[in-house]
Design a protein around this motif. Sequence first.
Motif, PDB file in Angstrom:
ATOM      1  N   PHE A  44       1.553 -15.016   2.087  1.00 54.34           N
ATOM      2  CA  PHE A  44       2.132 -14.912   0.750  1.00 54.34           C
ATOM      3  C   PHE A  44       2.639 -13.491   0.548  1.00 54.34           C
ATOM      4  O   PHE A  44       2.600 -12.662   1.471  1.00 54.34           O
ATOM      5  CB  PHE A  44       1.063 -15.237  -0.304  1.00 54.34           C
ATOM      6  N   ALA A  45       3.091 -13.201  -0.645  1.00 57.57           N
ATOM      7  CA  ALA A  45       3.482 -11.842  -1.015  1.00 57.57           C
ATOM      8  C   ALA A  45       2.777 -11.453  -2.301  1.00 57.57           C
ATOM      9  O   ALA A  45       2.730 -12.243  -3.246  1.00 57.57           O
ATOM     10  CB  ALA A  45       4.991 -11.741  -1.184  1.00 57.57           C
ATOM     11  N   LEU A  46       2.215 -10.264  -2.308  1.00 57.82           N
ATOM     12  CA  LEU A  46       1.653  -9.695  -3.528  1.00 57.82           C
ATOM     13  C   LEU A  46       2.736  -8.857  -4.196  1.00 57.82           C
ATOM     14  O   LEU A  46       3.404  -8.057  -3.534  1.00 57.82           O
ATOM     15  CB  LEU A  46       0.455  -8.803  -3.214  1.00 57.82           C
ATOM     16  N   MET A  47       2.895  -9.038  -5.500  1.00 60.44           N
ATOM     17  CA  MET A  47       3.920  -8.297  -6.233  1.00 60.44           C
ATOM     18  C   MET A  47       3.277  -7.369  -7.246  1.00 60.44           C
ATOM     19  O   MET A  47       2.344  -7.768  -7.944  1.00 60.44           O
ATOM     20  CB  MET A  47       4.874  -9.275  -6.921  1.00 60.44           C
ATOM     21  N   VAL A  48       3.762  -6.149  -7.308  1.00 61.94           N
ATOM     22  CA  VAL A  48       3.250  -5.176  -8.265  1.00 61.94           C
ATOM     23  C   VAL A  48       4.159  -5.204  -9.493  1.00 61.94           C
ATOM     24  O   VAL A  48       5.335  -4.851  -9.417  1.00 61.94           O
ATOM     25  CB  VAL A  48       3.206  -3.766  -7.659  1.00 61.94           C
ATOM     26  N   ILE A  49       3.591  -5.657 -10.615  1.00 64.26           N
ATOM     27  CA  ILE A  49       4.344  -5.765 -11.868  1.00 64.26           C
ATOM     28  C   ILE A  49       3.661  -4.843 -12.874  1.00 64.26           C
ATOM     29  O   ILE A  49       2.939  -5.282 -13.758  1.00 64.26           O
ATOM     30  CB  ILE A  49       4.362  -7.219 -12.382  1.00 64.26           C
ATOM     31  N   ASN A  50       3.879  -3.587 -12.697  1.00 70.78           N
ATOM     32  CA  ASN A  50       3.224  -2.591 -13.544  1.00 70.78           C
ATOM     33  C   ASN A  50       4.103  -1.348 -13.578  1.00 70.78           C
ATOM     34  O   ASN A  50       4.213  -0.628 -12.577  1.00 70.78           O
ATOM     35  CB  ASN A  50       1.830  -2.268 -13.004  1.00 70.78           C
ATOM     36  N   SER A  51       4.719  -1.090 -14.706  1.00 68.09           N
ATOM     37  CA  SER A  51       5.665   0.022 -14.816  1.00 68.09           C
ATOM     38  C   SER A  51       4.997   1.373 -14.591  1.00 68.09           C
ATOM     39  O   SER A  51       5.669   2.357 -14.283  1.00 68.09           O
ATOM     40  CB  SER A  51       6.352   0.005 -16.188  1.00 68.09           C
ATOM     41  N   ASP A  52       3.678   1.442 -14.746  1.00 68.85           N
ATOM     42  CA  ASP A  52       2.956   2.700 -14.546  1.00 68.85           C
ATOM     43  C   ASP A  52       2.557   2.929 -13.094  1.00 68.85           C
ATOM     44  O   ASP A  52       2.058   3.997 -12.748  1.00 68.85           O
ATOM     45  CB  ASP A  52       1.691   2.728 -15.416  1.00 68.85           C
ATOM     46  N   SER A  53       2.764   1.934 -12.258  1.00 70.09           N
ATOM     47  CA  SER A  53       2.352   2.029 -10.863  1.00 70.09           C
ATOM     48  C   SER A  53       3.436   2.670 -10.013  1.00 70.09           C
ATOM     49  O   SER A  53       4.631   2.390 -10.178  1.00 70.09           O
ATOM     50  CB  SER A  53       2.017   0.640 -10.312  1.00 70.09           C
ATOM     51  N   VAL A  54       3.033   3.510  -9.074  1.00 69.84           N
ATOM     52  CA  VAL A  54       3.995   4.101  -8.148  1.00 69.84           C
ATOM     53  C   VAL A  54       4.529   3.033  -7.193  1.00 69.84           C
ATOM     54  O   VAL A  54       5.587   3.213  -6.585  1.00 69.84           O
ATOM     55  CB  VAL A  54       3.326   5.266  -7.371  1.00 69.84           C
ATOM     56  N   PHE A  55       3.828   1.901  -7.094  1.00 72.65           N
ATOM     57  CA  PHE A  55       4.277   0.789  -6.257  1.00 72.65           C
ATOM     58  C   PHE A  55       4.967  -0.310  -7.073  1.00 72.65           C
ATOM     59  O   PHE A  55       5.158  -1.421  -6.573  1.00 72.65           O
ATOM     60  CB  PHE A  55       3.091   0.181  -5.503  1.00 72.65           C
ATOM     61  N   ASN A  56       5.338  -0.014  -8.297  1.00 67.56           N
ATOM     62  CA  ASN A  56       5.968  -1.012  -9.162  1.00 67.56           C
ATOM     63  C   ASN A  56       7.234  -1.581  -8.512  1.00 67.56           C
ATOM     64  O   ASN A  56       8.078  -0.837  -8.007  1.00 67.56           O
ATOM     65  CB  ASN A  56       6.324  -0.390 -10.511  1.00 67.56           C
ATOM     66  N   GLY A  57       7.340  -2.903  -8.546  1.00 60.07           N
ATOM     67  CA  GLY A  57       8.491  -3.568  -7.944  1.00 60.07           C
ATOM     68  C   GLY A  57       8.291  -3.942  -6.496  1.00 60.07           C
ATOM     69  O   GLY A  57       9.183  -4.538  -5.879  1.00 60.07           O
ATOM     70  N   GLY A  58       7.126  -3.619  -5.941  1.00 59.53           N
ATOM     71  CA  GLY A  58       6.872  -3.918  -4.538  1.00 59.53           C
ATOM     72  C   GLY A  58       6.634  -5.394  -4.279  1.00 59.53           C
ATOM     73  O   GLY A  58       6.021  -6.095  -5.088  1.00 59.53           O
ATOM     74  N   TYR A  59       7.137  -5.866  -3.153  1.00 63.36           N
ATOM     75  CA  TYR A  59       6.950  -7.248  -2.700  1.00 63.36           C
ATOM     76  C   TYR A  59       6.298  -7.155  -1.322  1.00 63.36           C
ATOM     77  O   TYR A  59       6.971  -7.002  -0.308  1.00 63.36           O
ATOM     78  CB  TYR A  59       8.303  -7.965  -2.629  1.00 63.36           C
ATOM     79  N   PHE A  60       4.969  -7.221  -1.302  1.00 58.21           N
ATOM     80  CA  PHE A  60       4.218  -6.913  -0.091  1.00 58.21           C
ATOM     81  C   PHE A  60       3.686  -8.177   0.572  1.00 58.21           C
ATOM     82  O   PHE A  60       2.760  -8.823   0.058  1.00 58.21           O
ATOM     83  CB  PHE A  60       3.074  -5.958  -0.421  1.00 58.21           C
ATOM     84  N   LYS A  61       4.257  -8.494   1.717  1.00 52.94           N
ATOM     85  CA  LYS A  61       3.827  -9.680   2.447  1.00 52.94           C
ATOM     86  C   LYS A  61       2.434  -9.455   3.028  1.00 52.94           C
ATOM     87  O   LYS A  61       2.123  -8.382   3.551  1.00 52.94           O
ATOM     88  CB  LYS A  61       4.833  -9.989   3.560  1.00 52.94           C
ATOM     89  N   ALA A  62       1.593 -10.474   2.889  1.00 54.88           N
ATOM     90  CA  ALA A  62       0.200 -10.326   3.293  1.00 54.88           C
ATOM     91  C   ALA A  62      -0.352 -11.650   3.823  1.00 54.88           C
ATOM     92  O   ALA A  62       0.312 -12.694   3.754  1.00 54.88           O
ATOM     93  CB  ALA A  62      -0.647  -9.833   2.111  1.00 54.88           C
ATOM     94  N   GLU A  63      -1.573 -11.566   4.332  1.00 48.78           N
ATOM     95  CA  GLU A  63      -2.225 -12.746   4.909  1.00 48.78           C
ATOM     96  C   GLU A  63      -3.713 -12.693   4.600  1.00 48.78           C
ATOM     97  O   GLU A  63      -4.336 -11.634   4.662  1.00 48.78           O
ATOM     98  CB  GLU A  63      -1.990 -12.761   6.415  1.00 48.78           C
TER      99      GLU A  63
END
Length: 234
Positions: A44-63
């Motif tokens: 799947f992919a974990l998505m960072v939906i947090n405007s305060d996060s330095v990783f905001n907007g990330g689409y991180f594929k994981a297992e």
Amino acid sequence: MSRTGGLTGARNRLMGELKALRKEKWIHFSDHEDDNINILRWQFALMVINSDSVFNGGYFKAEMTFSEEYPYQPPKFRFLVPFTHPNIYPDGQLCISILHKPGEDIMSGEMASERWTPLQCAESVLRSVLLLLDDPEINSPANVDASVMYRDRRNEYNEKARATVERSKKDIPPEFEMPRSFETAPPPKHEDDADFWAESDEEFDFGGSDTGDDQDMEEYEDEEGEEELDSDEE
């Protein structure tokens, strides 16, 4: 419990957890059919939906992989595309307490409450992963260089994080639209709200007197007077 029963219990529980996670905005399963997924190995992919996060907007594929002893033993988690973070090993494996076997570990100093328990679930692990991205544990890092960078050269670390986010966007499927917020859009506001309440005041009577009420009261008083005269005559 027999070995067959244990397998059935693990798979049934995982099916329920998977169904619930599909409803969340911050995780994306590219395969939407449960029948076609290996229930003991999720991608799947974990998505960072947090405007305060330095990783905001990330689409991180994981297992995540699960054993036949789940939930009595923890799952394993790894990012399929590793990136710079104090708690991510070069192969993408994650160093986080919740994924460690149940029980207190005197050597690491971890309390049993910090480690895996059968009361945990896949969702609690994934939420912990998202929290760890912005609040890394730098005292026992998996990546020492990243830990030192985070502690001493935060601007450089943040630049690498933003570069990681931009690179991750290349993995977003063409037909998929990234969510921008956890909140759903509010219902449309009626422009004629004031008119609505003005009309309601005219149409609905909440106890005010009018001509009909006065007439009814007069008739009631006349009837009482006639009853008193009849009583006196008797």
